[in-house]
Design a protein around this motif. Structure first.
Motif, PDB file in Angstrom:
ATOM      1  N   ALA A   1       0.761  -1.231  -0.054  1.00 41.45           N
ATOM      2  CA  ALA A   1      -0.195   0.213  -0.142  1.00 41.45           C
ATOM      3  C   ALA A   1       0.899   1.450  -0.032  1.00 41.45           C
ATOM      4  N   LYS A   2       0.053   2.178  -0.472  1.00 43.27           N
ATOM      5  CA  LYS A   2       0.506   3.476   0.240  1.00 43.27           C
ATOM      6  C   LYS A   2       0.583   4.561   1.232  1.00 43.27           C
ATOM      7  N   VAL A   3       0.887   5.424   1.221  1.00 41.71           N
ATOM      8  CA  VAL A   3       0.748   6.243   2.846  1.00 41.71           C
ATOM      9  C   VAL A   3       0.315   7.648   1.881  1.00 41.71           C
ATOM     10  N   THR A   4      -0.857   8.412   1.217  1.00 40.58           N
ATOM     11  CA  THR A   4      -0.638   8.849   0.028  1.00 40.58           C
ATOM     12  C   THR A   4      -1.103  10.402   0.816  1.00 40.58           C
ATOM     13  N   HIS A   5      -1.216  10.382   2.366  1.00 40.00           N
ATOM     14  CA  HIS A   5      -1.793  11.742   2.406  1.00 40.00           C
ATOM     15  C   HIS A   5      -2.131  11.246   4.352  1.00 40.00           C
ATOM     16  N   VAL A   6      -1.553  12.435   4.894  1.00 42.05           N
ATOM     17  CA  VAL A   6      -1.895  12.364   6.161  1.00 42.05           C
ATOM     18  C   VAL A   6      -2.364  13.624   6.582  1.00 42.05           C
ATOM     19  N   ILE A   7      -3.103  13.592   7.383  1.00 44.31           N
ATOM     20  CA  ILE A   7      -4.082  14.523   7.432  1.00 44.31           C
ATOM     21  C   ILE A   7      -3.638  14.922   9.609  1.00 44.31           C
ATOM     22  N   SER A   8      -3.811  15.936   9.882  1.00 47.62           N
ATOM     23  CA  SER A   8      -3.976  15.985  11.683  1.00 47.62           C
ATOM     24  C   SER A   8      -5.314  17.471  11.727  1.00 47.62           C
ATOM     25  N   ASN A   9      -5.244  16.585  12.959  1.00 53.33           N
ATOM     26  CA  ASN A   9      -5.961  18.707  13.864  1.00 53.33           C
ATOM     27  C   ASN A   9      -5.482  19.454  14.367  1.00 53.33           C
ATOM     28  N   VAL A  10      -4.000  19.168  14.222  1.00 58.74           N
ATOM     29  CA  VAL A  10      -3.620  19.519  15.361  1.00 58.74           C
ATOM     30  C   VAL A  10      -2.253  20.045  14.236  1.00 58.74           C
ATOM     31  N   THR A  11      -2.244  21.596  14.436  1.00 54.93           N
ATOM     32  CA  THR A  11      -0.507  21.654  13.325  1.00 54.93           C
ATOM     33  C   THR A  11       0.402  21.968  13.869  1.00 54.93           C
TER      34      THR A  11
ATOM     35  N   LEU B   1       3.110  15.273  11.366  1.00 53.46           N
ATOM     36  CA  LEU B   1       3.549  15.955  10.356  1.00 53.46           C
ATOM     37  C   LEU B   1       4.641  16.131   9.600  1.00 53.46           C
ATOM     38  N   GLU B   2       5.973  16.031  10.590  1.00 50.09           N
ATOM     39  CA  GLU B   2       6.967  16.015   9.975  1.00 50.09           C
ATOM     40  C   GLU B   2       7.655  15.394   9.922  1.00 50.09           C
ATOM     41  N   TYR B   3       7.159  13.647  10.041  1.00 45.38           N
ATOM     42  CA  TYR B   3       7.843  13.014   9.710  1.00 45.38           C
ATOM     43  C   TYR B   3       7.384  12.617   8.021  1.00 45.38           C
ATOM     44  N   ALA B   4       5.978  13.173   8.308  1.00 51.48           N
ATOM     45  CA  ALA B   4       5.451  13.193   6.809  1.00 51.48           C
ATOM     46  C   ALA B   4       5.983  13.765   6.010  1.00 51.48           C
ATOM     47  N   ARG B   5       6.100  14.657   5.976  1.00 53.74           N
ATOM     48  CA  ARG B   5       7.401  16.266   4.977  1.00 53.74           C
ATOM     49  C   ARG B   5       8.608  15.434   4.476  1.00 53.74           C
ATOM     50  N   HIS B   6       9.215  15.187   5.095  1.00 51.81           N
ATOM     51  CA  HIS B   6      10.501  14.368   5.575  1.00 51.81           C
ATOM     52  C   HIS B   6      10.501  13.527   4.530  1.00 51.81           C
ATOM     53  N   HIS B   7       9.376  12.386   4.609  1.00 57.69           N
ATOM     54  CA  HIS B   7       9.210  11.625   4.185  1.00 57.69           C
ATOM     55  C   HIS B   7       8.255  11.635   2.343  1.00 57.69           C
ATOM     56  N   GLY B   8       8.593  12.871   2.325  1.00 55.20           N
ATOM     57  CA  GLY B   8       6.974  13.176   1.201  1.00 55.20           C
ATOM     58  C   GLY B   8       6.101  13.199   0.562  1.00 55.20           C
ATOM     59  N   ILE B   9       5.657  12.995   2.026  1.00 49.16           N
ATOM     60  CA  ILE B   9       3.854  12.473   2.255  1.00 49.16           C
ATOM     61  C   ILE B   9       2.941  13.349   1.951  1.00 49.16           C
ATOM     62  N   ASN B  10       2.121  14.121   0.723  1.00 50.16           N
ATOM     63  CA  ASN B  10       1.554  14.887   1.550  1.00 50.16           C
ATOM     64  C   ASN B  10       0.615  15.320   2.620  1.00 50.16           C
ATOM     65  N   THR B  11       0.843  16.409   3.157  1.00 50.46           N
ATOM     66  CA  THR B  11       0.342  16.553   4.147  1.00 50.46           C
ATOM     67  C   THR B  11      -1.024  17.924   4.432  1.00 50.46           C
TER      68      THR B  11
END
Ligand code: GRF
Length: 215
Positions: free
Chosen positions: A30-40, A45-55
């Motif tokens: 599978a592929k994690v394509t999007h990470v969404i958070s209610n907390v800024t 989120l940092e991990y996701a951005r670092h790994h090129g995942i859309n946030t």
């Protein structure tokens, strides 16, 4: 067919990271394509951005009520290619019926207790307080009942003499990191499904949830 996953987080996102790592090493197809958070400033989120995942951040404080927030969340999730699965991973908001019905049968949560025992918060302290011998985590489909949707699988860990909240939560978290990718793989690749609020494994009604022991 692409198996795109959207993960909703509110904090450090270690379960999201475990799922992403499983995708990277091929144990989860599978592929994690999007990470969404209610907390800024959620750590994950940092991990996701670092790994090129859309946030995306959908800050609940910017919405006047639960319905408006959930609608914005739906728009954020559905704005790209619809995810095949939406995973709650430490997402600390109660969701409306409209939301859970919109993602019926493709919305999963991981909860740090052996549901139906200890729904809600502070599960590790409550398990110790109750002198439980066993504790663990549960992956379930999400419906309108808090921590109450159909259970797919549980992972059991022992509560050892002298355990405190820190030692026990670390043991449960290690189990979560194994259980969630395992269950997601089964849901995406056909072994597990949900029909009429009942979990099916290999096309047959599952009389009991799947059970794993991690010592
Ligand atoms: C986990 O214990 C999960 O079961 C619960 O919240 C915690 C989130 O941890 N719902 P993390 O953000 O995935 O590290």
């Amino acid at each position: 067919m692409s198996h795109d996953i959207t993960v909703l987080i509110s904090g450090r996102g270690s379960n999201m990271q475990a799922i992403h790592r499983a995708c990277e090493n091929g144990t989860l197809q599978a592929k994690v394509t999007h990470v969404i958070s209610n907390v800024t400033n959620a750590g994950g989120l940092e991990y996701a951005r670092h790994h090129g995942i859309n946030t995306t951040v959908v800050n609940h404080k910017e919405y006047s009520n639960r319905e408006a927030f959930d609608q914005a969340l739906i728009e954020a999730i559905d704005c790209s290619t619809p995810a095949q699965l939406v995973l709650l991973a430490g997402f600390m908001r109660r969701l409306t019926v409209e939301f859970t019905q919109h993602y019926q049968h493709r919305l999963l949560n991981i909860h740090p207790s052996l549901l139906p025992r200890h729904p809600g918060l502070n599960t590790h302290a409550r398990a110790i307080e109750a002198s439980d011998r066993w504790h663990g985590c549960t992956v379930h489909y999400v419906n309108e009942a808090l921590d109450g949707g159909p259970v797919i699988a549980r992972a059991v860990v022992p509560i050892k003499n002298g355990d405190n909240v820190d030692s026990l939560s670390a043991r449960v978290l290690a189990a979560e990191h194994k259980l969630y990718p395992t269950v997601v793989q089964m849901c995406l690749h056909g072994t597990v499904a949900c029909q009429d609020s009942h979990v099916k494994v290999n096309d047959k009604a599952a009389l009991n949830p799947l059970l794993y022991y991690y010592h």
